[in-house]
Design an enzyme around this catalytic site. Structure first.
Site, PDB file in Angstrom:
ATOM      1  N   ARG A 112       0.827  -1.215   0.108  1.00 60.51           N
ATOM      2  CA  ARG A 112      -0.030   0.082  -0.052  1.00 60.51           C
ATOM      3  C   ARG A 112       0.697   1.433   0.016  1.00 60.51           C
ATOM      4  O   ARG A 112       0.739   2.005  -0.771  1.00 60.51           O
ATOM      5  CB  ARG A 112      -0.885  -0.043   1.241  1.00 60.51           C
ATOM      6  CG  ARG A 112      -2.029  -1.200   1.416  1.00 60.51           C
ATOM      7  CD  ARG A 112      -3.074  -0.852   0.200  1.00 60.51           C
ATOM      8  NE  ARG A 112      -4.141  -1.900   0.519  1.00 60.51           N
ATOM      9  CZ  ARG A 112      -5.002  -2.102  -0.484  1.00 60.51           C
ATOM     10  NH1 ARG A 112      -5.141  -1.262  -1.556  1.00 60.51           N
ATOM     11  NH2 ARG A 112      -6.181  -2.840  -0.049  1.00 60.51           N
ATOM     12  N   GLN A 190     -14.899  11.123  11.523  1.00 55.26           N
ATOM     13  CA  GLN A 190     -14.978  12.435  11.352  1.00 55.26           C
ATOM     14  C   GLN A 190     -14.103  13.199  12.436  1.00 55.26           C
ATOM     15  O   GLN A 190     -13.157  14.056  12.093  1.00 55.26           O
ATOM     16  CB  GLN A 190     -16.286  13.106  11.564  1.00 55.26           C
ATOM     17  CG  GLN A 190     -16.535  14.656  11.193  1.00 55.26           C
ATOM     18  CD  GLN A 190     -18.225  15.109  11.530  1.00 55.26           C
ATOM     19  OE1 GLN A 190     -18.726  14.289  12.189  1.00 55.26           O
ATOM     20  NE2 GLN A 190     -18.345  16.306  11.121  1.00 55.26           N
ATOM     21  N   TYR A 342     -12.367  -7.346   6.266  1.00 54.51           N
ATOM     22  CA  TYR A 342     -11.368  -8.481   6.120  1.00 54.51           C
ATOM     23  C   TYR A 342     -11.580  -9.562   7.224  1.00 54.51           C
ATOM     24  O   TYR A 342     -11.642  -9.128   8.344  1.00 54.51           O
ATOM     25  CB  TYR A 342      -9.886  -8.072   6.052  1.00 54.51           C
ATOM     26  CG  TYR A 342      -9.463  -7.290   5.043  1.00 54.51           C
ATOM     27  CD1 TYR A 342     -10.273  -7.036   3.803  1.00 54.51           C
ATOM     28  CD2 TYR A 342      -8.059  -6.619   4.987  1.00 54.51           C
ATOM     29  CE1 TYR A 342      -9.684  -6.370   2.641  1.00 54.51           C
ATOM     30  CE2 TYR A 342      -7.741  -5.796   4.103  1.00 54.51           C
ATOM     31  CZ  TYR A 342      -8.463  -5.626   2.881  1.00 54.51           C
ATOM     32  OH  TYR A 342      -7.942  -5.007   2.040  1.00 54.51           O
ATOM     33  N   LEU A 371     -11.339  12.629  -0.960  1.00 50.21           N
ATOM     34  CA  LEU A 371     -11.813  11.231  -0.892  1.00 50.21           C
ATOM     35  C   LEU A 371     -12.665  10.793   0.301  1.00 50.21           C
ATOM     36  O   LEU A 371     -13.463   9.998   0.329  1.00 50.21           O
ATOM     37  CB  LEU A 371     -10.900  10.205  -1.460  1.00 50.21           C
ATOM     38  CG  LEU A 371      -9.940   9.522  -0.544  1.00 50.21           C
ATOM     39  CD1 LEU A 371     -10.457   8.700   0.680  1.00 50.21           C
ATOM     40  CD2 LEU A 371      -8.852   8.906  -1.429  1.00 50.21           C
ATOM     41  N   TYR A 372     -12.163  11.587   1.440  1.00 46.66           N
ATOM     42  CA  TYR A 372     -12.718  11.299   2.892  1.00 46.66           C
ATOM     43  C   TYR A 372     -14.016  12.053   3.201  1.00 46.66           C
ATOM     44  O   TYR A 372     -14.438  11.942   4.421  1.00 46.66           O
ATOM     45  CB  TYR A 372     -11.567  11.495   3.836  1.00 46.66           C
ATOM     46  CG  TYR A 372     -11.172  10.701   4.856  1.00 46.66           C
ATOM     47  CD1 TYR A 372     -12.189  10.029   5.464  1.00 46.66           C
ATOM     48  CD2 TYR A 372     -10.043   9.800   4.916  1.00 46.66           C
ATOM     49  CE1 TYR A 372     -12.338   8.825   6.546  1.00 46.66           C
ATOM     50  CE2 TYR A 372      -9.839   8.603   5.705  1.00 46.66           C
ATOM     51  CZ  TYR A 372     -10.764   8.307   6.567  1.00 46.66           C
ATOM     52  OH  TYR A 372     -10.675   7.369   7.470  1.00 46.66           O
ATOM     53  N   GLY A 513      -7.650   5.004  -0.992  1.00 48.97           N
ATOM     54  CA  GLY A 513      -7.766   5.612   0.448  1.00 48.97           C
ATOM     55  C   GLY A 513      -6.681   4.679   1.257  1.00 48.97           C
ATOM     56  O   GLY A 513      -6.016   5.189   2.176  1.00 48.97           O
TER      57      GLY A 513
HETATM   58  C1  HEM Z   1     -23.707  16.050  10.622  1.00 45.70           C
HETATM   59  C2  HEM Z   1     -22.645  15.810  10.280  1.00 45.70           C
HETATM   60  C3  HEM Z   1     -21.604  16.648   9.484  1.00 45.70           C
HETATM   61  C4  HEM Z   1     -21.690  17.892   8.938  1.00 45.70           C
HETATM   62  C5  HEM Z   1     -22.855  18.972   9.298  1.00 45.70           C
HETATM   63  C6  HEM Z   1     -20.624  18.170   8.119  1.00 45.70           C
HETATM   64  C7  HEM Z   1     -20.427  19.253   7.538  1.00 45.70           C
HETATM   65  C8  HEM Z   1     -19.310  19.856   6.989  1.00 45.70           C
HETATM   66  C9  HEM Z   1     -18.863  20.997   6.255  1.00 45.70           C
HETATM   67  C10 HEM Z   1     -19.402  22.266   6.486  1.00 45.70           C
HETATM   68  C11 HEM Z   1     -17.689  20.984   5.893  1.00 45.70           C
HETATM   69  C12 HEM Z   1     -16.922  22.161   5.079  1.00 45.70           C
HETATM   70  C13 HEM Z   1     -16.975  21.923   3.647  1.00 45.70           C
HETATM   71  C14 HEM Z   1     -16.549  23.248   3.003  1.00 45.70           C
HETATM   72  O1  HEM Z   1     -16.679  24.096   3.148  1.00 45.70           O
HETATM   73  O2  HEM Z   1     -15.859  22.859   2.009  1.00 45.70           O
HETATM   74  C15 HEM Z   1     -17.044  19.783   6.073  1.00 45.70           C
HETATM   75  C16 HEM Z   1     -15.870  19.260   5.748  1.00 45.70           C
HETATM   76  C17 HEM Z   1     -15.444  17.932   5.816  1.00 45.70           C
HETATM   77  N1  HEM Z   1     -16.088  16.756   6.467  1.00 45.70           N
HETATM   78 FE1  HEM Z   1     -17.861  16.980   7.175  1.00 45.70          FE
HETATM   79  N2  HEM Z   1     -19.894  17.303   8.086  1.00 45.70           N
HETATM   80  C18 HEM Z   1     -20.323  16.045   8.870  1.00 45.70           C
HETATM   81  C19 HEM Z   1     -19.959  14.921   9.008  1.00 45.70           C
HETATM   82  C20 HEM Z   1     -18.886  14.362   8.536  1.00 45.70           C
HETATM   83  C21 HEM Z   1     -18.301  12.974   8.522  1.00 45.70           C
HETATM   84  C22 HEM Z   1     -19.180  11.917   9.174  1.00 45.70           C
HETATM   85  C23 HEM Z   1     -17.074  12.905   7.802  1.00 45.70           C
HETATM   86  C24 HEM Z   1     -16.484  11.627   7.949  1.00 45.70           C
HETATM   87  C25 HEM Z   1     -15.416  11.477   7.454  1.00 45.70           C
HETATM   88  C26 HEM Z   1     -16.724  14.299   7.584  1.00 45.70           C
HETATM   89  C27 HEM Z   1     -15.609  14.402   6.725  1.00 45.70           C
HETATM   90  C28 HEM Z   1     -15.370  16.036   6.296  1.00 45.70           C
HETATM   91  C29 HEM Z   1     -14.106  16.116   5.669  1.00 45.70           C
HETATM   92  C30 HEM Z   1     -12.919  15.273   5.480  1.00 45.70           C
HETATM   93  C31 HEM Z   1     -14.107  17.447   5.546  1.00 45.70           C
HETATM   94  C32 HEM Z   1     -13.065  18.426   4.872  1.00 45.70           C
HETATM   95  C33 HEM Z   1     -12.231  19.183   5.989  1.00 45.70           C
HETATM   96  C34 HEM Z   1     -11.406  20.054   5.525  1.00 45.70           C
HETATM   97  O3  HEM Z   1     -11.098  20.264   4.520  1.00 45.70           O
HETATM   98  O4  HEM Z   1     -11.022  21.129   6.353  1.00 45.70           O
HETATM   99  N3  HEM Z   1     -17.620  15.046   7.680  1.00 45.70           N
HETATM  100  N4  HEM Z   1     -18.267  19.044   6.664  1.00 45.70           N
END
Ligand code: HEM
Ligand SMILES: *[C@@H]1O[C@H](CO)[C@@H](O)[C@H](O)[C@H]1NC(C)=O
Ligand SMILES: *[C@@H]1O[C@H](CO)[C@@H](O)[C@H](O)[C@H]1NC(C)=O
Ligand SMILES: *[C@@H]1O[C@H](CO)[C@@H](O)[C@H](O)[C@H]1NC(C)=O
Ligand SMILES: *[C@@H]1O[C@H](CO)[C@@H](O)[C@H](O)[C@H]1NC(C)=O
Ligand SMILES: *[C@@H]1O[C@H](CO)[C@@H](O)[C@H](O)[C@H]1NC(C)=O
Length: 606
Positions: A112, A190, A342, A371-372, A513
């Site tokens: 990987r 998250q 697995y 992708l996350y 991933g």
């Molecule tokens: C109710 C639950 C959630 C809400 C309301 C939420 C909301 C948001 C919002 C508003 C953003 C900012 C995106 C932007 O402006 O481009 C974000 C980013 C992101 N969220 Fe969520 N999200 C939730 C749950 C999750 C979960 C369960 C994951 C699982 C991995 C996740 C992964 C991400 C990732 C990886 C980002 C990018 C962060 C960054 O680049 O700073 N989110 N989310």
């Protein structure tokens, strides 16, 4: 005459510049195959650098003999996946034979992480190697360089982001994850990933504010020293806390003066302060933040007992390393174990890599962040004890955390099934604006196509929309949007890809991933031969805490009273596996809920 000459030469320069900008870059056609690197030589010739690609020839298309043999012997990723997720009886035997288990785990880790450039190479502003791209930690790195600018026809007319979200991503009706992931899993994902996915949108989506580029626990301790100091008690290594109803919770913003993002209506007594400023967003995040806070202070007590002579600073620093170790242990042996499906039992053992060529460093890639975005995991409503919370009731509501208490939250989140991520049509309406932004950011960063990423990760490019989705209706919608399979973007492609049988997502998500993930976990300095020994973790006692860490222990050692069942998989239910998905139906009206305002606040803060 001199002035005339000057005018002419400026004129010529302009013509040259214009012509070289518009289509005469021979690398625009991406002639180099098999990860060969294109270098333009003037406007009409180029050279492919095929060094160590295993191929040669003008376009790196002719395989060397060893490459031919390897690709003949190499089973397809889907075949390997099938083997690892079936034949349980074989795995029960292999898992018990330690040298076999070690050999397979070593193979998993090296095969990987070999796919990740280390040291890192490109970033969103540089498609060629250079010192700025290497050394400027404010950038996410890139697995594939950005598409060159000024290449005509390179960026096909892409559909409007909002259209993509509405037509193929938006949830019609909740589709449960057939692997049975719980909300306990979703919030862990998250919480864990937000320590290194922390885009600096003031600078642009290509930039990050988390300069640790990996598992540094900045989401617990703060991303800089100033914040860390505000959160620390400076006594026995501990973090500040408050006690509510006899239980330990994070301190209040008003007491520690740490910047946190809460909407104006959030009451002062529920504005908790933790290492990540956005963790007030969801009670699931605050639950994990509380668990880790308690774990930190618990381990401090153990260290104090072991080393009565140690000062606050040493206890704090050693405890932080122990918690980093615990995190990696839990992520590999509980979280990835669950996610992978697995039957092979994964193992966190840094020694497996000590005789391998492996770099103990990591740089977070923009594509890994993209992708996350596993938002389809989120349900329509959140069920806690006998209450059901809608999004507007749930978001930014820490009263839920103290009202129910950590034990009940763990219990309820373990019992509620998360949504399936790939397969399309499962994105909760509450986050649809977020999804459109992901697409827009991907375009700003000039991402290459889904198929380009598939090739980058040794996967065969998809040949048709049905090949991608495995579903006629979804394929037709995708075709209406994108026209050509070669134009499909990474993010939308990942979310509509056909899931593997009974799995949460498809081939590309796993094969892309897993390399980023394992490289990030094992590339941590604590996994290096210099660090990986008991003394780093305060002696045998601390090392044992790392090596016995599990989700179950994290919960049981840190909640009062009886220990709730804590699991990334919902226990003992028969999952109604998407028999009732009606492809042709329109999105159901969730219009009564309007969390968009709250989310805009979050997004603008980021
Ligand atoms: C109710 C639950 C959630 C809400 C309301 C939420 C909301 C948001 C919002 C508003 C953003 C900012 C995106 C932007 O402006 O481009 C974000 C980013 C992101 N969220 Fe969520 N999200 C939730 C749950 C999750 C979960 C369960 C994951 C699982 C991995 C996740 C992964 C991400 C990732 C990886 C980002 C990018 C962060 C960054 O680049 O700073 N989110 N989310
Ligand atoms: C290499 O690629 C270019 C452009 O795609 C093509 O014109 C050329 O014929 C190729 N060369 C070989 C040897 O295949
Ligand atoms: C083999 O593994 C099973 C559980 O996977 C365990 O109960 C058993 O004790 C193991 N046997 C040996 C010989 O280690
Ligand atoms: C990193 O690059 C950005 C964009 O060019 C720049 O603003 C920033 O100052 C650089 N950071 C450092 C530490 O040089
Ligand atoms: C927050 O949660 C509590 C339950 O702890 C509930 O009574 C309250 O209505 C919620 N707040 C909002 C704004 O929905
Ligand atoms: C699916 O949706 C279509 C259009 O809304 C409807 O005509 C059809 O009866 C539905 N099928 C099922 C099985 O619900």
């Amino acid at each position: 005459a001199k002035a005339m000459k000057k005018t002419i030469s400026v004129f010529l320069l302009v013509i040259l510049t214009v012509s070289s900008c518009y289509g005469l870059d021979p690398c625009c056609a991406q002639p180099c195959q098999n990860k060969g690197i294109c270098v333009s030589k003037g406007s009409d010739s180029y050279e492919c650098d095929c060094t160590r690609t295993g191929y040669y020839g003008e376009n790196c298309t002719t395989p060397e003999l060893s490459t031919r043999i390897k690709s003949f012997l190499k089973p397809s990723p889907n075949a390997v996946h099938h083997f690892l997720t079936h034949y349980k009886w074989i795995w029960n035997i292999i898992n018990n034979i330690s040298f076999l288990r070690d050999a397979i785990m070593r193979y998993v880790l090296t095969s990987r992480s070999d796919l990740i450039d280390s040291p890192p190479t490109y970033n969103s502003d540089y498609g060629y190697k250079n010192w700025e791209a290497y050394s400027n930690l404010s950038y996410y790195t890139r697995a594939l360089p950005p598409l060159p600018t000024h290449c005509p026809g390179q960026t096909p007319a892409l559909p409007e982001a909002k259209q993509v979200v509405e037509k193929v991503l938006l949830r019609r009706r909740f589709i449960p994850d057939p692997q049975g992931s719980s909300l306990m899993f979703a919030f862990f994902a998250q919480h864990f990933t937000h320590q290194f996915f922390k885009s600096d949108f003031k600078r642009g989506a290509a930039f990050t504010r988390s300069l640790g580029h990996g598992v540094d626990l900045s989401h617990i301790y703060g991303e800089n020293l100033e914040k860390q100091h505000k959160l620390r008690l400076f006594k026995d290594g501990k973090m500040k806390y408050q006690v509510v109803d006899g239980e330990v919770y994070p301190p209040l913003v008003k007491d520690v003066q740490v910047d946190m993002h809460y909407p104006p209506h959030a009451p002062e007594e529920h504005r908790f302060a933790v290492g990540h400023e956005a963790f007030g967003l969801v009670p699931g995040l605050m639950m994990y933040a509380t668990l880790w806070l308690r774990e930190h202070n618990r381990v401090c007590d153990v260290m104090k007992q072991e080393h009565p002579d140690w000062d606050d600073e040493r206890i704090f620093q050693t405890t932080r390393l122990i918690l980093i170790g615990e995190t990696i242990k839990i992520v590999i042996e509980d979280y990835v174990q669950h996610l992978s499906g697995y039957h092979f039992k994964l193992k966190f053992d840094p020694e497996l890599l000590f005789n391998q060529r492996f770099q103990y460093q990591n740089r977070i890639a923009a594509e890994f962040n993209t992708l996350y975005h596993w938002h389809p995991l989120m349900p329509d409503t959140f069920h806690i004890q006998h209450q059901a919370y809608s999004y507007p009731q749930f978001l930014f509501n820490n009263s839920i955390v103290t009202e129910h208490g950590i034990g009940n939250l763990v219990d309820s989140f373990t019992k509620q099934t998360a949504g399936r991520i790939s397969g399309g049509w499962n994105l909760p309406p509450a986050v649809q604006g977020m999804a459109a932004k992901v697409l827009e950011h991907s375009r700003q960063m000039r991402y290459q196509s889904l198929n380009a990423y598939r090739k980058r990760f040794n996967l065969r490019p998809y040949t048709s929309f049905e090949d991608l989705t495995g579903d006629k209706v979804l394929a037709a919608e995708m075709e209406k949007l994108y026209g050509d399979i070669e134009s499909v973007e990474l993010y939308s492609g990942l979310l509509v890809e056909k899931p593997r049988p009974n799995a949460v997502f498809g081939e590309t998500m796993v094969e892309m991933g897993a390399p980023f993930s394992l490289k990030g976990l094992m590339g941590n300095p604590i996994c290096s031969p210099e660090y990986w020994m008991p003394s780093t973790f305060g002696g045998k006692v601390g090392f044992d805490i790392v090596n016995s860490a599990s989700l179950k222990n994290l919960v049981c050692l840190n909640v009062n009273g009886p220990c709730p069942v804590a699991s990334f998989k919902v226990p003992d239910v028969n999952f109604p596996i998407f028999a009732n998905v009606n492809s042709s139906s329109e999105p159901s009206a969730h219009s009564t809920i309007n969390p968009t305002v709250l989310l805009k606040e979050r997004a603008s803060e980021l």
